[in-house]
Design a protein around this motif. Structure first.
Motif, PDB file in Angstrom:
ATOM      1  N   MET A   1       9.132  21.579  14.786  1.00 28.94           N
ATOM      2  CA  MET A   1       7.887  21.221  14.151  1.00 28.94           C
ATOM      3  C   MET A   1       6.865  20.951  15.239  1.00 28.94           C
ATOM      4  N   ASN A   2       5.769  21.687  15.233  1.00 31.54           N
ATOM      5  CA  ASN A   2       4.690  21.502  16.202  1.00 31.54           C
ATOM      6  C   ASN A   2       3.500  20.849  15.515  1.00 31.54           C
ATOM      7  N   ILE A   3       2.947  19.802  16.149  1.00 33.86           N
ATOM      8  CA  ILE A   3       1.729  19.166  15.655  1.00 33.86           C
ATOM      9  C   ILE A   3       0.622  19.479  16.642  1.00 33.86           C
ATOM     10  N   ASP A   4      -0.461  20.045  16.123  1.00 33.46           N
ATOM     11  CA  ASP A   4      -1.600  20.391  16.967  1.00 33.46           C
ATOM     12  C   ASP A   4      -2.866  19.771  16.406  1.00 33.46           C
ATOM     13  N   CYS A   5      -3.766  19.377  17.295  1.00 30.37           N
ATOM     14  CA  CYS A   5      -5.099  18.931  16.890  1.00 30.37           C
ATOM     15  C   CYS A   5      -5.938  20.194  16.750  1.00 30.37           C
ATOM     16  N   LEU A   6      -5.872  20.793  15.567  1.00 30.92           N
ATOM     17  CA  LEU A   6      -6.451  22.107  15.333  1.00 30.92           C
ATOM     18  C   LEU A   6      -6.768  22.259  13.853  1.00 30.92           C
ATOM     19  N   ALA A   7      -7.940  22.750  13.543  1.00 34.40           N
ATOM     20  CA  ALA A   7      -8.339  22.955  12.148  1.00 34.40           C
ATOM     21  C   ALA A   7      -7.654  24.191  11.575  1.00 34.40           C
ATOM     22  N   PRO A   8      -7.373  24.158  10.281  1.00 28.38           N
ATOM     23  CA  PRO A   8      -6.839  25.357   9.633  1.00 28.38           C
ATOM     24  C   PRO A   8      -7.955  26.367   9.408  1.00 28.38           C
ATOM     25  N   THR A   9      -7.600  27.574   9.053  1.00 26.85           N
ATOM     26  CA  THR A   9      -8.619  28.538   8.631  1.00 26.85           C
ATOM     27  C   THR A   9      -9.004  28.210   7.194  1.00 26.85           C
ATOM     28  N   SER A  10     -10.128  28.710   6.750  1.00 23.70           N
ATOM     29  CA  SER A  10     -10.555  28.450   5.377  1.00 23.70           C
ATOM     30  C   SER A  10      -9.561  29.050   4.382  1.00 23.70           C
ATOM     31  N   LYS A  11      -8.959  30.173   4.721  1.00 27.35           N
ATOM     32  CA  LYS A  11      -7.963  30.792   3.833  1.00 27.35           C
ATOM     33  C   LYS A  11      -6.714  29.914   3.738  1.00 27.35           C
ATOM     34  N   GLU A  12      -6.244  29.385   4.867  1.00 30.09           N
ATOM     35  CA  GLU A  12      -5.074  28.508   4.863  1.00 30.09           C
ATOM     36  C   GLU A  12      -5.359  27.241   4.045  1.00 30.09           C
ATOM     37  N   LEU A  13      -6.549  26.677   4.250  1.00 33.91           N
ATOM     38  CA  LEU A  13      -6.915  25.462   3.527  1.00 33.91           C
ATOM     39  C   LEU A  13      -7.018  25.735   2.028  1.00 33.91           C
ATOM     40  N   SER A  14      -7.574  26.865   1.661  1.00 29.31           N
ATOM     41  CA  SER A  14      -7.688  27.241   0.261  1.00 29.31           C
ATOM     42  C   SER A  14      -6.307  27.321  -0.393  1.00 29.31           C
ATOM     43  N   GLU A  15      -5.356  27.915   0.302  1.00 26.95           N
ATOM     44  CA  GLU A  15      -3.996  28.038  -0.243  1.00 26.95           C
ATOM     45  C   GLU A  15      -3.351  26.667  -0.455  1.00 26.95           C
ATOM     46  N   LEU A  16      -3.531  25.749   0.500  1.00 22.45           N
ATOM     47  CA  LEU A  16      -2.964  24.410   0.344  1.00 22.45           C
ATOM     48  C   LEU A  16      -3.655  23.654  -0.791  1.00 22.45           C
ATOM     49  N   TYR A  17      -4.968  23.787  -0.907  1.00 26.85           N
ATOM     50  CA  TYR A  17      -5.701  23.159  -2.016  1.00 26.85           C
ATOM     51  C   TYR A  17      -5.181  23.667  -3.357  1.00 26.85           C
ATOM     52  N   GLN A  18      -4.974  24.953  -3.452  1.00 27.12           N
ATOM     53  CA  GLN A  18      -4.491  25.525  -4.705  1.00 27.12           C
ATOM     54  C   GLN A  18      -3.092  25.022  -5.042  1.00 27.12           C
ATOM     55  N   GLN A  19      -2.207  24.935  -4.045  1.00 27.12           N
ATOM     56  CA  GLN A  19      -0.859  24.416  -4.279  1.00 27.12           C
ATOM     57  C   GLN A  19      -0.892  22.979  -4.780  1.00 27.12           C
ATOM     58  N   ALA A  20      -1.833  22.189  -4.246  1.00 26.21           N
ATOM     59  CA  ALA A  20      -1.946  20.786  -4.641  1.00 26.21           C
ATOM     60  C   ALA A  20      -2.645  20.628  -5.988  1.00 26.21           C
ATOM     61  N   GLY A  21      -3.255  21.710  -6.479  1.00 29.15           N
ATOM     62  CA  GLY A  21      -3.982  21.642  -7.738  1.00 29.15           C
ATOM     63  C   GLY A  21      -5.325  20.949  -7.609  1.00 29.15           C
ATOM     64  N   TRP A  22      -5.849  20.888  -6.389  1.00 27.30           N
ATOM     65  CA  TRP A  22      -7.101  20.173  -6.155  1.00 27.30           C
ATOM     66  C   TRP A  22      -8.314  20.986  -6.539  1.00 27.30           C
ATOM     67  N   THR A  23      -8.317  22.251  -6.190  1.00 31.25           N
ATOM     68  CA  THR A  23      -9.465  23.076  -6.535  1.00 31.25           C
ATOM     69  C   THR A  23      -9.075  24.538  -6.460  1.00 31.25           C
ATOM     70  N   ASN A  24      -9.527  25.272  -7.415  1.00 33.97           N
ATOM     71  CA  ASN A  24      -9.317  26.714  -7.413  1.00 33.97           C
ATOM     72  C   ASN A  24     -10.636  27.448  -7.292  1.00 33.97           C
ATOM     73  N   HIS A  25     -11.723  26.704  -7.189  1.00 32.41           N
ATOM     74  CA  HIS A  25     -13.030  27.349  -7.225  1.00 32.41           C
ATOM     75  C   HIS A  25     -13.863  27.188  -5.952  1.00 32.41           C
TER      76      HIS A  25
END
Length: 136
Positions: A1-25
């Motif tokens: 497991m690697n931890i980096d001080c690095l932002a995700p891409t907008s596509k990666e963040l969108s996928e995690l948001y969708q999995q969490a049910g936070w936003t699809n729009h």
């Protein structure tokens, strides 16, 4: 497991948001603005795949708010969230941030209590972690 001080891409963040049910729009453009406007991001990668992220927004002096602790569904309950919270709390401690707050998802209060957060009240979902650092 690697931890980096690095932002995700907008596509990666969108996928995690969708999995969490936070936003699809949310558009990728809006997510990109959110990514760049944040103070710090940490991410965990497992086998070169994004497993989770956490976002911090801070004034770098007194306050920090922890947002968007998101873990990929395939990596939940495997220590990814804990590793991200450890990184976030350590980042705040290194900067002697005095007040760190967050809004836990339903049922997640015990998880955040492990990192020193306390609920403000039974009726308020905000949690706070207060540190007393001497300011020179």
């Amino acid at each position: 497991m690697n931890i980096d001080c690095l932002a995700p891409t907008s596509k990666e963040l969108s996928e995690l948001y969708q999995q969490a049910g936070w936003t699809n729009h949310a558009s990728l453009e809006a997510l990109q603005h959110s990514i760049y406007a944040s103070s710090c991001w940490f991410q965990v990668s497992i086998e070169e795949k994004l497993a989770g992220v956490v976002r911090l927004q801070s004034d770098y002096i007194r306050y920090c708010c922890i947002y968007d602790l998101l873990v990929d569904k395939d990596h939940r309950s495997k220590g990814v969230g804990s590793a991200l919270m450890e990184a976030a709390v350590q980042w705040c401690d290194q900067r002697q941030i005095q007040i760190v707050h967050l809004w836990p998802a339903t049922g997640r209060i015990p998880f955040f209590e492990r990192f020193g957060f306390q609920s403000l009240s039974d009726k308020h979902p905000m949690m706070i972690r207060s540190c007393s650092y001497t300011i020179d």
